[in-house]
Design a protein around this motif. Structure first.
Motif, PDB file in Angstrom:
ATOM      1  N   ARG A 189      20.007   7.183  23.723  1.00  0.00           N
ATOM      2  CA  ARG A 189      19.830   7.102  22.268  1.00  0.00           C
ATOM      3  C   ARG A 189      21.035   6.433  21.602  1.00  0.00           C
ATOM      4  O   ARG A 189      22.176   6.655  22.017  1.00  0.00           O
ATOM      5  N   LEU A 190      20.788   5.683  20.542  1.00  0.00           N
ATOM      6  CA  LEU A 190      21.891   5.143  19.750  1.00  0.00           C
ATOM      7  C   LEU A 190      22.533   6.270  18.956  1.00  0.00           C
ATOM      8  O   LEU A 190      21.846   7.146  18.439  1.00  0.00           O
ATOM      9  N   GLU A 191      23.847   6.201  18.849  1.00  0.00           N
ATOM     10  CA  GLU A 191      24.512   7.248  18.053  1.00  0.00           C
ATOM     11  C   GLU A 191      24.212   7.082  16.561  1.00  0.00           C
ATOM     12  O   GLU A 191      24.381   8.015  15.787  1.00  0.00           O
ATOM     13  N   GLN A 192      23.749   5.863  16.183  1.00  0.00           N
ATOM     14  CA  GLN A 192      23.409   5.647  14.763  1.00  0.00           C
ATOM     15  C   GLN A 192      22.041   6.238  14.389  1.00  0.00           C
ATOM     16  O   GLN A 192      21.642   6.181  13.224  1.00  0.00           O
ATOM     17  N   ASN A 193      21.317   6.800  15.333  1.00  0.00           N
ATOM     18  CA  ASN A 193      19.979   7.351  15.039  1.00  0.00           C
ATOM     19  C   ASN A 193      20.045   8.457  14.001  1.00  0.00           C
ATOM     20  O   ASN A 193      21.018   9.208  13.985  1.00  0.00           O
ATOM     21  N   PRO A 194      18.998   8.631  13.193  1.00  0.00           N
ATOM     22  CA  PRO A 194      17.872   7.705  13.024  1.00  0.00           C
ATOM     23  C   PRO A 194      18.280   6.449  12.248  1.00  0.00           C
ATOM     24  O   PRO A 194      19.095   6.537  11.332  1.00  0.00           O
ATOM     25  N   LEU A 195      17.682   5.326  12.614  1.00  0.00           N
ATOM     26  CA  LEU A 195      18.075   4.060  11.986  1.00  0.00           C
ATOM     27  C   LEU A 195      17.453   3.889  10.606  1.00  0.00           C
ATOM     28  O   LEU A 195      18.054   3.296   9.719  1.00  0.00           O
ATOM     29  N   ILE A 196      16.224   4.349  10.443  1.00  0.00           N
ATOM     30  CA  ILE A 196      15.543   4.248   9.148  1.00  0.00           C
ATOM     31  C   ILE A 196      14.827   5.566   8.883  1.00  0.00           C
ATOM     32  O   ILE A 196      14.150   6.103   9.777  1.00  0.00           O
ATOM     33  N   VAL A 197      15.010   6.083   7.670  1.00  0.00           N
ATOM     34  CA  VAL A 197      14.365   7.339   7.274  1.00  0.00           C
ATOM     35  C   VAL A 197      13.576   7.080   5.985  1.00  0.00           C
ATOM     36  O   VAL A 197      13.768   6.053   5.322  1.00  0.00           O
ATOM     37  N   PRO A 198      12.665   7.990   5.625  1.00  0.00           N
ATOM     38  CA  PRO A 198      11.830   7.747   4.436  1.00  0.00           C
ATOM     39  C   PRO A 198      12.628   7.414   3.181  1.00  0.00           C
ATOM     40  O   PRO A 198      12.193   6.582   2.375  1.00  0.00           O
ATOM     41  N   ALA A 199      13.804   8.020   3.010  1.00  0.00           N
ATOM     42  CA  ALA A 199      14.586   7.765   1.794  1.00  0.00           C
ATOM     43  C   ALA A 199      15.045   6.313   1.701  1.00  0.00           C
ATOM     44  O   ALA A 199      15.417   5.838   0.615  1.00  0.00           O
ATOM     45  N   ASP A 200      15.017   5.587   2.819  1.00  0.00           N
ATOM     46  CA  ASP A 200      15.421   4.165   2.810  1.00  0.00           C
ATOM     47  C   ASP A 200      14.310   3.245   2.297  1.00  0.00           C
ATOM     48  O   ASP A 200      14.520   2.036   2.170  1.00  0.00           O
ATOM     49  N   VAL A 201      13.131   3.808   2.056  1.00  0.00           N
ATOM     50  CA  VAL A 201      11.958   2.975   1.787  1.00  0.00           C
ATOM     51  C   VAL A 201      11.469   3.182   0.356  1.00  0.00           C
ATOM     52  O   VAL A 201      11.261   4.325  -0.077  1.00  0.00           O
ATOM     53  N   THR A 202      11.299   2.071  -0.360  1.00  0.00           N
ATOM     54  CA  THR A 202      10.735   2.125  -1.706  1.00  0.00           C
ATOM     55  C   THR A 202       9.235   2.373  -1.609  1.00  0.00           C
ATOM     56  O   THR A 202       8.532   1.627  -0.916  1.00  0.00           O
ATOM     57  N   PRO A 203       8.711   3.401  -2.299  1.00  0.00           N
ATOM     58  CA  PRO A 203       7.256   3.602  -2.245  1.00  0.00           C
ATOM     59  C   PRO A 203       6.514   2.389  -2.790  1.00  0.00           C
ATOM     60  O   PRO A 203       7.043   1.637  -3.605  1.00  0.00           O
ATOM     61  N   SER A 204       5.281   2.211  -2.358  1.00  0.00           N
ATOM     62  CA  SER A 204       4.501   1.050  -2.807  1.00  0.00           C
ATOM     63  C   SER A 204       3.978   1.241  -4.225  1.00  0.00           C
ATOM     64  O   SER A 204       3.536   0.284  -4.848  1.00  0.00           O
ATOM     65  N   ARG A 205       4.003   2.493  -4.714  1.00  0.00           N
ATOM     66  CA  ARG A 205       3.614   2.745  -6.109  1.00  0.00           C
ATOM     67  C   ARG A 205       4.352   3.998  -6.577  1.00  0.00           C
ATOM     68  O   ARG A 205       4.693   4.872  -5.770  1.00  0.00           O
ATOM     69  N   PRO A 206       4.568   4.107  -7.894  1.00  0.00           N
ATOM     70  CA  PRO A 206       5.489   5.144  -8.387  1.00  0.00           C
ATOM     71  C   PRO A 206       4.986   6.569  -8.198  1.00  0.00           C
ATOM     72  O   PRO A 206       5.800   7.491  -8.100  1.00  0.00           O
ATOM     73  N   ASP A 207       3.670   6.750  -8.116  1.00  0.00           N
ATOM     74  CA  ASP A 207       3.150   8.115  -7.970  1.00  0.00           C
ATOM     75  C   ASP A 207       3.031   8.533  -6.505  1.00  0.00           C
ATOM     76  O   ASP A 207       2.506   9.594  -6.216  1.00  0.00           O
ATOM     77  N   PHE A 208       3.493   7.697  -5.596  1.00  0.00           N
ATOM     78  CA  PHE A 208       3.473   8.041  -4.173  1.00  0.00           C
ATOM     79  C   PHE A 208       4.901   8.276  -3.692  1.00  0.00           C
ATOM     80  O   PHE A 208       5.861   7.714  -4.227  1.00  0.00           O
ATOM     81  N   ARG A 209       5.011   9.085  -2.649  1.00  0.00           N
ATOM     82  CA  ARG A 209       6.292   9.223  -1.957  1.00  0.00           C
ATOM     83  C   ARG A 209       6.098   8.819  -0.507  1.00  0.00           C
ATOM     84  O   ARG A 209       4.999   8.948   0.047  1.00  0.00           O
ATOM     85  N   VAL A 210       7.168   8.334   0.100  1.00  0.00           N
ATOM     86  CA  VAL A 210       7.126   7.943   1.508  1.00  0.00           C
ATOM     87  C   VAL A 210       7.349   9.191   2.358  1.00  0.00           C
ATOM     88  O   VAL A 210       8.383   9.843   2.235  1.00  0.00           O
ATOM     89  N   VAL A 211       6.364   9.519   3.189  1.00  0.00           N
ATOM     90  CA  VAL A 211       6.505  10.704   4.044  1.00  0.00           C
ATOM     91  C   VAL A 211       6.888  10.329   5.471  1.00  0.00           C
ATOM     92  O   VAL A 211       7.316  11.179   6.241  1.00  0.00           O
ATOM     93  N   GLY A 212       6.747   9.045   5.811  1.00  0.00           N
ATOM     94  CA  GLY A 212       7.140   8.640   7.157  1.00  0.00           C
ATOM     95  C   GLY A 212       7.377   7.153   7.255  1.00  0.00           C
ATOM     96  O   GLY A 212       6.663   6.363   6.624  1.00  0.00           O
ATOM     97  N   VAL A 213       8.387   6.770   8.016  1.00  0.00           N
ATOM     98  CA  VAL A 213       8.601   5.375   8.409  1.00  0.00           C
ATOM     99  C   VAL A 213       8.843   5.432   9.911  1.00  0.00           C
ATOM    100  O   VAL A 213       9.828   6.006  10.374  1.00  0.00           O
ATOM    101  N   PHE A 214       7.924   4.859  10.693  1.00  0.00           N
ATOM    102  CA  PHE A 214       7.939   5.152  12.128  1.00  0.00           C
ATOM    103  C   PHE A 214       7.046   4.184  12.895  1.00  0.00           C
ATOM    104  O   PHE A 214       6.438   3.298  12.304  1.00  0.00           O
ATOM    105  N   ASN A 215       7.012   4.327  14.218  1.00  0.00           N
ATOM    106  CA  ASN A 215       6.112   3.584  15.112  1.00  0.00           C
ATOM    107  C   ASN A 215       6.097   2.092  14.806  1.00  0.00           C
ATOM    108  O   ASN A 215       5.055   1.497  14.524  1.00  0.00           O
ATOM    109  N   ALA A 216       7.284   1.484  14.865  1.00  0.00           N
ATOM    110  CA  ALA A 216       7.444   0.078  14.508  1.00  0.00           C
ATOM    111  C   ALA A 216       7.220  -0.833  15.702  1.00  0.00           C
ATOM    112  O   ALA A 216       7.578  -0.502  16.830  1.00  0.00           O
TER     113      ALA A 216
END
Lengths: 354, 354
Positions: free
Chosen positions: B5-32
């Motif tokens: 594992r990289l020591e920098q893990n996790p590399l991307i978490v939901p807080a790093d992602v802008t939701p696609s619309r204001p009334d939604f929240r990002v619950v997962g960023v994964f399986n890339a």
């Protein structure tokens, strides 16, 4: 009803068929594909066989062994706690489904489309590890001088659809699995579209999706893509449980016309008509509001699995007449007459019900 | 373990992602999916979103409406007798499965393969009636200058695999559904074989067959045939429940080498290695006897769905090093390093276990 049963029904019964080996008996001859070839009508039959001797209180499953090429018979006691008996066709043993019969495909030939001579030898038999439970329910589409045959390949890997072709129904060339599990009731259109060749398919998912008819396209008949749904089961109607393609579509002024099967929640299989756009086999124009044939005759209700009419092929019989071949009660071949006009008139009554 | 594992893990978490619309929240960023493009590493992320406001005691399913192109939210009370709550990802309402989130695909870009900037806009979103529950789990294969993207298309029609391609991860062209239900975890090989292009697929039947990896072939990447099974779940082992392709295979002297996922009967997802013949992607030479990565880190066990490592792509990082990107607990992107040599040595230990 727009479909009129032949008075000669059933046309072929198990007693008309020579078993493929002496220790087997034929338990069903049914669900045939059909085509005109030269001056004959050829039916490609599904022949289901089971071991002749099955001890009382036992179940037997004939299984093709890909290594030896032989069929071996797995026997289990009915009262074995690991056995779940579903119906006369299927049982589960230790979580694995088994069929009580194994099917191969065999040709039958006729000059008058009604009285058939059944070949004594199989046309296509189970091969390899995707057909250990047999091959079933062929559909035959003529394109040029070639007859393309789709059929179910059944094994513990699931139910797939394989492809073969022939020019004479005496020698056959196989082309492997064209649709992976679960897919069955595949019917290839006899003409090309803008997107290439087309076929109706019947994929089934594993997440509560219903057994729907889809369309797929191909440039060479061996590789398929551009999958889209066409029709779904209709809650509360005769085809509420499942739908699947039956006869090869015939082109009419109004569009491509075919006969499909639908089953209700009780697995009662009926036949209906479907009309799709001439340019787009995924665009439904009309669909039977009520069946055009339902299992009412004794030979449709009594048999290996009663309550089934299952259209698998048709041949032109005069200018706009159709002779439709169907499986009855999963053990006999029957036929019914109709006309393109009668089917279109029937569909006109319920054109909104797609 | 061969994967570090990289020591920098996790590399991307939901807080790093802008939701696609204001009334939604990002619950997962994964399986890339992952690929090198110019001087960047591009990840094609699965972004799962849910409505920001969900009342206590209610469940909400965001659903793409093909007519309007909008996402509408279906809300049901948890104590509704027609609701069956399976896990935080899925519930059934009146027999129909629903997802509590809807996913789209979005690019993230990096110069050093570790620190990523996530695009503010989606790359690909749900379209049409086969994606009403969203699109998921992309895999990216470079062939020449084109990047071919397979992804899950999810709807009440079932789970299919669709195809798109891009040259720059800014504009994308779609090519429809290449595998009909149920099929997912499709990974295209980066080279041609005698039978044409090849892909690993994951069909699932409806008759008790297991979730196996299969291979299919194509001449144009849009139409597929020649389906065959490759590997099945192994009873009693780490991949007893299901197997599915993960990273795009890389060619080595010994054969094509890739990382796949397996889950046990408790849906614990681990990663293993697989080696197949250089000329035949359906011929398995070796397969991990034990996982090369299992969910042990906190960020793999705590999240939207814990106990999951899910490899989806890799990039070369030096001559024979690999950087493997994987989803952790269905909500974060992580990475681990390995080498071709370490994976082959690991496989050498258990080469008989296919």
């Amino acid at each position: 009803m727009p479909l009129q049963r032949l008075e000669q029904n059933p046309l072929i019964v198990p007693a008309d068929v020579t078993p493929s080996r002496p220790d087997f008996r034929v338990v069903g001859v049914f669900n045939a594909g059909a085509a005109r070839c030269g001056d004959e009508v050829v039916l490609l039959l599904r022949i289901a066989e089971a071991p002749r001797q099955i001890e009382r209180d036992w179940l037997a499953a004939p299984i093709h062994d890909p290594q030896s090429g032989e069929i071996r018979v797995v026997r289990v006691r009915k009262d074995d706690p690991d056995v779940v008996f579903r119906d006369q066709r299927v049982f589960h043993y230790r979580g694995q489904f088994h069929l009580t019969s194994i099917s191969h495909l065999r040709a039958a030939r006729s000059r008058n489309a009604i009285r058939f001579a059944v070949d004594r030898q199989p046309a296509l038999c189970a091969e390899g590890d995707l057909e250990t439970y047999g091959i079933e329910d062929p559909r035959v589409t003529r394109i040029g001088d070639d007859y393309w045959i789709t059929f179910k390949a059944v094994s513990p890997h699931g139910i797939c659809t394989a492809l073969a072709h022939t020019r004479d129904f005496r020698t056959f060339e196989r082309h492997g699995v064209i649709f992976c599990p679960e897919n069955l009731d595949v019917v290839i259109f006899p003409d090309r579209f803008a997107g290439g060749y087309a076929a109706w398919t019947r994929p089934v998912g594993n997440h509560g999706s219903l057994p729907e008819m889809w369309v797929a396209h191909s440039t060479d008949l061996r590789h398929w893509g551009a999958h889209r749904p066409v029709i779904a089961p209709r809650p509360g109607m005769w085809d509420a449980g499942r739908v699947g393609a039956g006869t090869v579509p015939v082109v009419t002024e109004a569009g491509w016309l075919a006969i499909y099967h639908g089953a209700d929640a009780n697995d009662r299989y009926c036949a209906g008509a479907i009309l799709v756009d001439r340019e787009d086999p995924g665009h439904v124009l009309a669909r039977s509001p009520v069946p055009i044939l339902e299992p009412d005759a004794d030979y449709e209700n009594e048999g290996f699995f009663g309550g089934v009419v299952f259209p698998g092929g048709s041949v032109a019989d005069g200018d706009s007449n159709l002779l439709v071949y169907y499986g009855a009660a999963d053990d006999k071949v029957c036929a019914a007459r109709t006309t393109v006009e009668a089917l279109l008139e029937h569909l006109g009554d319920g054109a909104g019900e797609c």
